[in-house]
Design a protein around this motif. Structure first.
Motif, PDB file in Angstrom:
ATOM      1  N   LYS A  75       2.582  -3.179  -0.783  1.00 39.40           N
ATOM      2  CA  LYS A  75       3.521  -2.686   0.230  1.00 39.40           C
ATOM      3  C   LYS A  75       4.625  -1.888  -0.481  1.00 39.40           C
ATOM      4  O   LYS A  75       5.145  -2.313  -1.500  1.00 39.40           O
ATOM      5  CB  LYS A  75       4.111  -3.898   0.947  1.00 39.40           C
ATOM      6  CG  LYS A  75       4.705  -3.616   2.288  1.00 39.40           C
ATOM      7  CD  LYS A  75       4.922  -4.947   3.019  1.00 39.40           C
ATOM      8  CE  LYS A  75       5.745  -4.813   4.256  1.00 39.40           C
ATOM      9  NZ  LYS A  75       5.141  -4.060   5.319  1.00 39.40           N
ATOM     10  N   ASP A  84       1.866  -0.058   7.035  1.00 39.26           N
ATOM     11  CA  ASP A  84       0.996  -1.044   7.669  1.00 39.26           C
ATOM     12  C   ASP A  84       0.076  -1.625   6.609  1.00 39.26           C
ATOM     13  O   ASP A  84       0.239  -1.360   5.421  1.00 39.26           O
ATOM     14  CB  ASP A  84       0.200  -0.394   8.819  1.00 39.26           C
ATOM     15  CG  ASP A  84      -0.636   0.802   8.355  1.00 39.26           C
ATOM     16  OD1 ASP A  84      -0.881   0.951   7.133  1.00 39.26           O
ATOM     17  OD2 ASP A  84      -1.058   1.587   9.214  1.00 39.26           O
ATOM     18  N   ASP A  85      -0.916  -2.388   7.044  1.00 41.63           N
ATOM     19  CA  ASP A  85      -1.799  -3.015   6.063  1.00 41.63           C
ATOM     20  C   ASP A  85      -2.799  -2.037   5.443  1.00 41.63           C
ATOM     21  O   ASP A  85      -3.493  -2.379   4.491  1.00 41.63           O
ATOM     22  CB  ASP A  85      -2.530  -4.225   6.674  1.00 41.63           C
ATOM     23  CG  ASP A  85      -3.368  -3.853   7.880  1.00 41.63           C
ATOM     24  OD1 ASP A  85      -3.266  -2.710   8.365  1.00 41.63           O
ATOM     25  OD2 ASP A  85      -4.130  -4.724   8.342  1.00 41.63           O
ATOM     26  N   LYS A  86      -2.863  -0.805   5.965  1.00 41.24           N
ATOM     27  CA  LYS A  86      -3.777   0.188   5.393  1.00 41.24           C
ATOM     28  C   LYS A  86      -3.170   0.887   4.170  1.00 41.24           C
ATOM     29  O   LYS A  86      -3.884   1.286   3.269  1.00 41.24           O
ATOM     30  CB  LYS A  86      -4.161   1.227   6.442  1.00 41.24           C
ATOM     31  CG  LYS A  86      -5.064   0.675   7.525  1.00 41.24           C
ATOM     32  CD  LYS A  86      -5.465   1.793   8.473  1.00 41.24           C
ATOM     33  CE  LYS A  86      -6.311   1.303   9.609  1.00 41.24           C
ATOM     34  NZ  LYS A  86      -5.616   0.527  10.608  1.00 41.24           N
TER      35      LYS A  86
END
Length: 153
Positions: A75, A84-86
């Motif tokens: 992150k 985001d998590d992507k």
């Protein structure tokens, strides 16, 4: 096609391994030359200094005719990386219309590290972070340093 792609990727991997980039460590995932783990060290004099950022590089079987996909696994508070998590990264060279078969992975890695030194708020994925970078740089730097300490260990 993947045979010639594999040959090109293997050659580029060998070139990068022989002449490592400052602050960049690469290694294939489970000996799969089409998937690499990348570790970027946050550049000195940036809010990311001291951080260790993991990225994923996925090379298509049609490489070098199609661009690789580069994303942050760590992150990061940055206008050019999705929050985001992507961890999708907005990097001009990786756009299909900008990519050329003469482009190399080393250039992608240099540009990714360069974005840690100098974000490009004009080509942002995260518009609110880009606005903060442009209009309140001190606060941007503070939050980026906090996230680096929290996530990029």
């Amino acid at each position: 096609m993947s045979g010639s792609a594999l040959k090109r990727i293997t050659r580029e991997f060998a070139e990068i391994s022989a002449n490592p980039l400052e602050g960049v460590v690469i290694f294939p995932i489970d000996a799969d030359m089409f998937k690499w783990n990348i570790e970027l060290t946050g550049p000195k004099d940036s809010p990311y200094e001291g951080g260790r950022f993991r990225l994923n590089l996925t090379l298509p079987e049609t490489y070098p005719f199609k661009p690789p996909v580069l994303s942050f696994a760590t992150k990061i508070y940055h206008p050019n990386v999705s929050n985001d998590d992507k961890g999708s990264m907005c990097l001009g060279i990786l756009r299909s219309d900008a990519w050329k078969p003469s482009c190399k992975i080393v250039a992608v890695l240099e540009m990714a590290r360069g974005l840690l030194l100098e974000p490009n708020p004009e080509d942002a994925v995260e518009n609110s972070i880009a606005m903060e970078y442009k209009n309140n740089r001190a606060n941007f730097d503070r939050i980026a340093r906090e996230w680096t300490r929290s996530y990029a260990k």
